[in-house]
Design a protein around this motif. Structure first.
Motif, PDB file in Angstrom:
ATOM      1  N   PRO A 129       0.819  -1.221   0.000  1.00 39.55           N
ATOM      2  CA  PRO A 129       0.000   0.000   0.000  1.00 39.55           C
ATOM      3  C   PRO A 129       0.855   1.275   0.000  1.00 39.55           C
ATOM      4  CG  PRO A 129      -0.150  -1.098   2.133  1.00 39.55           C
ATOM      5  CD  PRO A 129       0.579  -2.018   1.211  1.00 39.55           C
ATOM      6  N   ILE A 130       2.004   1.222   0.668  1.00 38.73           N
ATOM      7  CA  ILE A 130       2.870   2.405   0.705  1.00 38.73           C
ATOM      8  C   ILE A 130       3.359   2.749  -0.704  1.00 38.73           C
ATOM      9  CG2 ILE A 130       5.071   3.322   1.558  1.00 38.73           C
ATOM     10  CD1 ILE A 130       2.866   3.194   3.683  1.00 38.73           C
ATOM     11  N   SER A 131       3.656   1.736  -1.514  1.00 39.26           N
ATOM     12  CA  SER A 131       4.128   2.018  -2.874  1.00 39.26           C
ATOM     13  C   SER A 131       3.033   2.688  -3.707  1.00 39.26           C
ATOM     14  CB  SER A 131       4.643   0.750  -3.556  1.00 39.26           C
ATOM     15  OG  SER A 131       3.605  -0.179  -3.751  1.00 39.26           O
ATOM     16  N   PHE A 132       1.777   2.305  -3.486  1.00 38.58           N
ATOM     17  CA  PHE A 132       0.678   2.987  -4.178  1.00 38.58           C
ATOM     18  C   PHE A 132       0.569   4.435  -3.712  1.00 38.58           C
ATOM     19  CE2 PHE A 132      -0.530  -1.164  -5.558  1.00 38.58           C
ATOM     20  CZ  PHE A 132      -1.229  -0.952  -6.734  1.00 38.58           C
ATOM     21  N   GLY A 133       0.724   4.656  -2.423  1.00 41.48           N
ATOM     22  CA  GLY A 133       0.694   6.020  -1.905  1.00 41.48           C
ATOM     23  C   GLY A 133       1.834   6.857  -2.455  1.00 41.48           C
ATOM     24  N   ILE A 134       3.031   6.276  -2.516  1.00 38.70           N
ATOM     25  CA  ILE A 134       4.190   6.993  -3.051  1.00 38.70           C
ATOM     26  C   ILE A 134       3.991   7.297  -4.534  1.00 38.70           C
ATOM     27  CG2 ILE A 134       6.650   6.751  -3.634  1.00 38.70           C
ATOM     28  CD1 ILE A 134       6.924   5.253  -0.916  1.00 38.70           C
ATOM     29  N   LEU A 135       3.501   6.312  -5.275  1.00 35.25           N
ATOM     30  CA  LEU A 135       3.234   6.536  -6.697  1.00 35.25           C
ATOM     31  C   LEU A 135       2.256   7.682  -6.879  1.00 35.25           C
ATOM     32  CD1 LEU A 135       3.103   5.940  -9.740  1.00 35.25           C
ATOM     33  CD2 LEU A 135       1.418   4.166  -9.213  1.00 35.25           C
ATOM     34  N   TRP A 136       1.174   7.652  -6.140  1.00 37.36           N
ATOM     35  CA  TRP A 136       0.157   8.685  -6.301  1.00 37.36           C
ATOM     36  C   TRP A 136       0.669  10.042  -5.799  1.00 37.36           C
ATOM     37  CZ3 TRP A 136      -2.881   8.655  -9.935  1.00 37.36           C
ATOM     38  CH2 TRP A 136      -4.019   9.437  -9.981  1.00 37.36           C
ATOM     39  N   ALA A 137       1.496  10.063  -4.764  1.00 32.05           N
ATOM     40  CA  ALA A 137       2.104  11.321  -4.311  1.00 32.05           C
ATOM     41  C   ALA A 137       3.027  11.872  -5.392  1.00 32.05           C
ATOM     42  CB  ALA A 137       2.877  11.106  -3.011  1.00 32.05           C
ATOM     43  N   LEU A 138       3.761  11.008  -6.069  1.00 31.36           N
ATOM     44  CA  LEU A 138       4.622  11.427  -7.166  1.00 31.36           C
ATOM     45  C   LEU A 138       3.793  11.994  -8.316  1.00 31.36           C
ATOM     46  CD1 LEU A 138       7.542  11.599  -8.127  1.00 31.36           C
ATOM     47  CD2 LEU A 138       7.351   9.241  -8.909  1.00 31.36           C
ATOM     48  N   VAL A 139       2.682  11.347  -8.616  1.00 32.54           N
ATOM     49  CA  VAL A 139       1.771  11.864  -9.643  1.00 32.54           C
ATOM     50  C   VAL A 139       1.235  13.228  -9.205  1.00 32.54           C
ATOM     51  CG1 VAL A 139      -0.445  11.503 -10.817  1.00 32.54           C
ATOM     52  CG2 VAL A 139       1.141   9.588 -10.542  1.00 32.54           C
ATOM     53  N   GLY A 140       0.842  13.345  -7.943  1.00 30.89           N
ATOM     54  CA  GLY A 140       0.328  14.616  -7.432  1.00 30.89           C
ATOM     55  C   GLY A 140       1.365  15.721  -7.459  1.00 30.89           C
ATOM     56  N   ALA A 141       2.600  15.391  -7.101  1.00 31.63           N
ATOM     57  CA  ALA A 141       3.676  16.393  -7.131  1.00 31.63           C
ATOM     58  C   ALA A 141       3.965  16.828  -8.561  1.00 31.63           C
ATOM     59  CB  ALA A 141       4.930  15.821  -6.478  1.00 31.63           C
ATOM     60  N   THR A 142       3.945  15.879  -9.481  1.00 29.84           N
ATOM     61  CA  THR A 142       4.162  16.215 -10.890  1.00 29.84           C
ATOM     62  C   THR A 142       3.015  17.074 -11.409  1.00 29.84           C
ATOM     63  OG1 THR A 142       5.384  14.161 -11.192  1.00 29.84           O
ATOM     64  CG2 THR A 142       4.588  15.247 -13.197  1.00 29.84           C
ATOM     65  N   PHE A 143       1.791  16.691 -11.049  1.00 28.83           N
ATOM     66  CA  PHE A 143       0.621  17.482 -11.438  1.00 28.83           C
ATOM     67  C   PHE A 143       0.771  18.915 -10.922  1.00 28.83           C
ATOM     68  CE2 PHE A 143      -3.523  19.289 -10.957  1.00 28.83           C
ATOM     69  CZ  PHE A 143      -4.227  18.862 -12.063  1.00 28.83           C
ATOM     70  N   TRP A 144       1.126  19.038  -9.642  1.00 28.62           N
ATOM     71  CA  TRP A 144       1.290  20.364  -9.035  1.00 28.62           C
ATOM     72  C   TRP A 144       2.387  21.159  -9.756  1.00 28.62           C
ATOM     73  CZ3 TRP A 144       5.372  22.881  -6.777  1.00 28.62           C
ATOM     74  CH2 TRP A 144       5.065  24.072  -6.108  1.00 28.62           C
ATOM     75  N   ALA A 145       3.516  20.513 -10.035  1.00 32.36           N
ATOM     76  CA  ALA A 145       4.642  21.207 -10.680  1.00 32.36           C
ATOM     77  C   ALA A 145       4.288  21.718 -12.069  1.00 32.36           C
ATOM     78  CB  ALA A 145       5.849  20.279 -10.757  1.00 32.36           C
ATOM     79  N   ILE A 146       3.397  21.029 -12.762  1.00 31.65           N
ATOM     80  CA  ILE A 146       2.996  21.461 -14.097  1.00 31.65           C
ATOM     81  C   ILE A 146       1.847  22.467 -14.023  1.00 31.65           C
ATOM     82  CG2 ILE A 146       2.022  20.709 -16.316  1.00 31.65           C
ATOM     83  CD1 ILE A 146       3.494  17.999 -15.766  1.00 31.65           C
ATOM     84  N   ALA A 147       0.827  22.160 -13.235  1.00 32.67           N
ATOM     85  CA  ALA A 147      -0.351  23.030 -13.156  1.00 32.67           C
ATOM     86  C   ALA A 147      -0.077  24.308 -12.363  1.00 32.67           C
ATOM     87  CB  ALA A 147      -1.523  22.276 -12.531  1.00 32.67           C
ATOM     88  N   ARG A 148       0.798  24.212 -11.384  1.00 31.34           N
ATOM     89  CA  ARG A 148       1.173  25.327 -10.503  1.00 31.34           C
ATOM     90  C   ARG A 148      -0.037  26.143 -10.026  1.00 31.34           C
ATOM     91  NH1 ARG A 148       6.518  26.239  -9.229  1.00 31.34           N
ATOM     92  NH2 ARG A 148       5.454  27.344  -7.563  1.00 31.34           N
ATOM     93  N   PRO A 149      -0.931  25.495  -9.294  1.00 24.82           N
ATOM     94  CA  PRO A 149      -2.110  26.213  -8.794  1.00 24.82           C
ATOM     95  C   PRO A 149      -1.759  27.332  -7.818  1.00 24.82           C
ATOM     96  CG  PRO A 149      -1.943  24.046  -7.787  1.00 24.82           C
ATOM     97  CD  PRO A 149      -0.894  24.112  -8.861  1.00 24.82           C
ATOM     98  N   ASP A 150      -0.565  27.286  -7.238  1.00 23.99           N
ATOM     99  CA  ASP A 150      -0.152  28.336  -6.297  1.00 23.99           C
ATOM    100  C   ASP A 150       0.148  29.654  -7.000  1.00 23.99           C
ATOM    101  OD1 ASP A 150       2.090  27.083  -7.518  1.00 23.99           O
ATOM    102  OD2 ASP A 150       3.403  27.893  -5.967  1.00 23.99           O
ATOM    103  N   ARG A 151       0.314  29.638  -8.300  1.00 26.16           N
ATOM    104  CA  ARG A 151       0.638  30.858  -9.044  1.00 26.16           C
ATOM    105  C   ARG A 151      -0.595  31.564  -9.599  1.00 26.16           C
ATOM    106  NH1 ARG A 151       6.049  29.293 -12.451  1.00 26.16           N
ATOM    107  NH2 ARG A 151       7.389  29.070 -10.629  1.00 26.16           N
ATOM    108  N   ARG A 152      -1.749  30.943  -9.459  1.00 26.91           N
ATOM    109  CA  ARG A 152      -2.971  31.553  -9.985  1.00 26.91           C
ATOM    110  C   ARG A 152      -3.574  32.465  -8.955  1.00 26.91           C
ATOM    111  NH1 ARG A 152      -5.019  26.271 -11.802  1.00 26.91           N
ATOM    112  NH2 ARG A 152      -3.460  25.665 -13.282  1.00 26.91           N
ATOM    113  N   SER A 153      -4.136  33.549  -9.430  1.00 30.42           N
ATOM    114  CA  SER A 153      -4.786  34.473  -8.501  1.00 30.42           C
ATOM    115  C   SER A 153      -6.095  33.864  -8.018  1.00 30.42           C
ATOM    116  CB  SER A 153      -5.041  35.819  -9.171  1.00 30.42           C
ATOM    117  OG  SER A 153      -5.888  35.635 -10.281  1.00 30.42           O
ATOM    118  N   LEU A 154      -6.432  34.174  -6.787  1.00 29.10           N
ATOM    119  CA  LEU A 154      -7.678  33.687  -6.209  1.00 29.10           C
ATOM    120  C   LEU A 154      -8.831  34.519  -6.743  1.00 29.10           C
ATOM    121  CD1 LEU A 154      -6.510  33.246  -2.527  1.00 29.10           C
ATOM    122  CD2 LEU A 154      -6.787  31.489  -4.256  1.00 29.10           C
TER     123      LEU A 154
END
Length: 160
Positions: A129-154
């Motif tokens: 189960p930890i490997s699935f969590g790590i995989l999905w965290a890696l997908v989430g981090a990659t998603f975040w790095a590309i989408a960069r929701p922190d750079r969009r104005s609210l």
């Protein structure tokens, strides 16, 4: 208006690129840890790795649409736009998705068997189960790095 279009483009690119970690993980696991199932006969190693990568791609893209995009929207609604928020939520959703898939996969042998096998897997093969969590965290981090929701104005909210 261009900021919204850019945000949509970044999100679309993230949806296409981030799930590619799933076939990479599947190919690595097939090469080093998984044996082909018995119903596949004497499939050669290269074909087995390719099939695992294809299955990983199907899983990755299905999961990003079914779980990842709703998680992204939920984080935006909650105004949680940091990389840490994406890592934590996507790690947790990866494990929850694994739990559900695991129980459903073995449900035909009875719920008691399915839950006991789940407990045995968690206790004796925690890395699964930890490997699935790590995989999905890696997908989430990659998603975040590309989408960069922190750079969009609210969006502006009217004063109440």
């Amino acid at each position: 208006m261009t900021g919204k279009v850019t945000g949509v483009r970044h999100t679309a690119a993230a949806l296409l690129i981030a799930p590619l970690w799933a076939p990479v993980f599947a190919a690595i696991y097939a090469a080093f840890f998984w044996a082909p199932p018995s119903f596949m006969g004497t499939v050669d190693r290269t074909s087995w790795i390719g099939l695992a990568a294809c299955a990983g791609a199907l899983f990755g893209y299905g999961a990003i649409v079914a779980i990842g995009l709703p998680a992204h929207k939920a984080l935006q609604r909650l105004n949680l736009r940091s990389a840490a928020a994406y890592l934590v939520l996507w790690f947790a959703t990866g494990i929850v998705a694994w739990l559900i898939i695991f129980v459903v996969s073995f449900a035909r042998q009875g719920l008691t068997f399915s839950v006991s096998y789940l407990a045995e897997t968690i206790i004796h093969r925690t890395w699964v189960p930890i490997s699935f969590g790590i995989l999905w965290a890696l997908v989430g981090a990659t998603f975040w790095a590309i989408a960069r929701p922190d750079r969009r104005s609210l969006p502006l909210r009217p004063e109440s």
